[in-house]
Each structure stands twice: as C-alpha cells, then as structure tokens.
Design a protein around this motif. Structure first.
Motif, PDB file in Angstrom:
ATOM      1  N   GLU A  88      -2.813 -11.444   6.484  1.00  0.00           N
ATOM      2  CA  GLU A  88      -2.009 -12.619   6.149  1.00  0.00           C
ATOM      3  C   GLU A  88      -1.579 -12.638   4.693  1.00  0.00           C
ATOM      4  OE1 GLU A  88      -3.942 -16.200   7.257  1.00  0.00           O
ATOM      5  OE2 GLU A  88      -3.989 -15.731   9.403  1.00  0.00           O
ATOM      6  N   ASP A  89      -2.397 -12.095   3.807  1.00  0.00           N
ATOM      7  CA  ASP A  89      -2.090 -12.136   2.375  1.00  0.00           C
ATOM      8  C   ASP A  89      -1.350 -10.896   1.882  1.00  0.00           C
ATOM      9  OD1 ASP A  89      -3.378 -14.604   2.165  1.00  0.00           O
ATOM     10  OD2 ASP A  89      -5.320 -13.659   1.784  1.00  0.00           O
ATOM     11  N   GLU A 117      -1.156  -5.330  -5.629  1.00  0.00           N
ATOM     12  CA  GLU A 117      -2.513  -5.786  -5.315  1.00  0.00           C
ATOM     13  C   GLU A 117      -3.114  -5.044  -4.129  1.00  0.00           C
ATOM     14  OE1 GLU A 117      -5.016  -9.868  -4.183  1.00  0.00           O
ATOM     15  OE2 GLU A 117      -2.853  -9.971  -4.594  1.00  0.00           O
ATOM     16  N   HIS A 118      -2.315  -4.794  -3.089  1.00  0.00           N
ATOM     17  CA  HIS A 118      -2.862  -4.243  -1.845  1.00  0.00           C
ATOM     18  C   HIS A 118      -2.360  -2.844  -1.489  1.00  0.00           C
ATOM     19  CE1 HIS A 118      -4.820  -7.991  -0.770  1.00  0.00           C
ATOM     20  NE2 HIS A 118      -3.693  -8.650  -0.967  1.00  0.00           N
TER      21      HIS A 118
END
Length: 280
Positions: A88-89, A117-118
């Motif tokens: 979701e993020d 970030e990911h």
C-alpha cells in the motif's frame, strides 16, 4: 534471516516452493519461488537466478517457464524473485502504466523521490536475496548462473557484468540490451535515477561492455517475430558491442517466435543445459 513458506508442491522429483520474507532493502514483504531437486543429504547444488520482465511476479516463470524437468535432471536449484516492491505504501506510476512502478523495478536502486525509499531491486537481487537463499536452501554459492527475460534479461546482463567472477554463466531471453537508448529504459532510468544519464550507464549492458566489463560467456535468444524487437530491445546493439569488445557471445535470432512464455519455455531447457555445463 527467516522466511515464511507459502506453499510447497512435489514436481519432477523435487520441491517447488513459494516463500516470503520482510526485506530490509525494499522495506516491504517480498515473495520469491525456489525449486530444489532431490539430492543426497548434505549435498550443495548449483543455483540459477531467473529475473522476470515487466508486469511479472515470481509466478509467471514458476507457472509457465517449464524449467522443473530440466532442473531436476541437471541438479539445478532455480530461484525466481519478484520484479519490484509491492504494498500500500509503495509508489506506482502516476498514470498506472505497465512499464514503470509496480512490476517494473528495472533492477535498479532508485535515487529519486518517491521511489528511493522502496525501489532497491539492485541491492535486493545482488545482496539480500542471495544471503537469504544461501541460509535456507542447499545452494553452492561458488556455482551460480543468472538468466532473465526482457526487463529481467537487462537485469541479468547488468548484474552479471557489474559482479565479475560471481556468475559462471549468464543468459537471456529477449533482453533490453541498451536501456539508455530505448523508450522503456528512458522512462525507467529517468524516473528512478534522474536526468543525469551518466548515472544510467551502470544499468546498460552495452555501455558496461563498452566500458570494459566482461563475462566468461553469454547466450541470448531473441524471437524475430517479437513485436518489441525494433523499438525496445534492439538486439543488434548487443551484437555490435560484443563484437567491438571481443566479448564471447552466442546471440541467436529464432524465426517466428514472439515475446511470450511460449518462446521462453521452448528454449528454457536448452539454456539450463548450457548453464549446467558451466556450473560443473
């Protein structure tokens, strides 16, 4: 590092498993599949890493790649990770396009917000996942091969070129050979890394070869009926780069084959036998 077993199935005298773990690199839960042939107690087996293409998860090759019979006969462990972080993020392409964001991590470590970030698929594949697999499966990390399809072919080529000596064998099906020269690559590299094209070069197989990176050997199959060949794949650029550099390579155009898993599964066993010869 601990893993969760999501499923196991008996197949061709081996075990096909699907597993999940919490990744420090991507910051989310990652899923991957591993096929382990039956083997003598205490034996360590060579491992093949398979990187998938745009829109794919671990499941595409696991369900359609037709690799298990060959891996069982050749004694190869086969590992198939996901192509991007998910959750979701995790940011996606703002327009929801298939060629960027979820399912399209391009095997880079992103530096641009909001993806930095990911989207650390380079570090995940080069470092975190091998450590995890080595700690949980009977792999001989001195005998590694890597292969991939399309975006995953790009990943296999660039990861192998950037890590000399790690992989004894490298092959690809319909790889994106020069991302800095095609629309898929321009979109991904610009979005993940920014507009400075100097930062793109370590993610471009042709640029790496031109810059001096080498492989022990290389096998590439490309269908001549692939609708992405002319605009996105440009196999001839890899042929030209290998010729300029004196890089040993077998690059084959396969008449009538397209970009699908019908193509990949046709030549999968041949690729695995080629890897096995080099992983003895």
């Amino acid at each position: 590092m601990t893993i969760e077993t999501l499923s196991t199935n008996r197949s061709f005298g081996g075990t096909q498993g699907v597993y999940a773990h919490d990744s420090a690199e991507t910051g989310v839960r990652m899923t991957f599949s591993v096929f382990v042939p039956d083997h003598a107690p205490g034996a360590k087996l060579p491992v093949i890493w398979y990187l998938s293409g745009l829109t794919c998860t671990h499941a595409n090759v696991t369900e359609k790649g037709e690799f298990r019979r060959a891996c069982a006969e050749l004694g190869l462990i086969f590992v198939a990770p996901d192509t991007s972080p998910r959750g979701e993020d995790v940011p996606d392409d703002p327009a929801g396009a298939y060629d960027f964001g979820l399912g399209a991590g391009f095997y880079v470590d992103a530096t641009q917000p909001p993806f930095a970030e990911h989207y650390h698929m380079r570090s995940y594949i080069e470092h975190e996942l091998p450590e995890l697999v080595a700690g949980n499966f009977p792999v001989d990390m001195a005998r590694q091969g890597i292969m991939g399809h399309s975006m995953g072919g790009h990943g296999a080529l660039t990861i192998s070129l950037r890590n000399p000596g790690r992989f004894r064998s490298t092959s690809a099906f319909a790889p994106i050979v020069a991302p800095s020269q095609v629309p898929w690559g321009h979109k991904a590299l610009d979005g993940y890394l920014g507009t400075d094209q100097a930062a793109w070069q370590e993610y471009d197989a042709c640029a790496l070869i031109d810059g001096g990176a080498r492989l022990p050997d290389l096998l590439v199959d490309q269908g001549d009926a692939d609708n992405f060949l002319t605009e996105q794949l440009k196999t001839h650029l890899l042929e030209e780069a290998c010729t300029r550099a004196g890089q040993k390579a077998t690059i084959r155009m396969q008449p009538g084959y397209d970009h699908s898993y019908y193509f990949i599964s046709t030549f999968m066993a041949e690729h695995l036998a080629w890897h096995a010869d080099r992983l003895k």
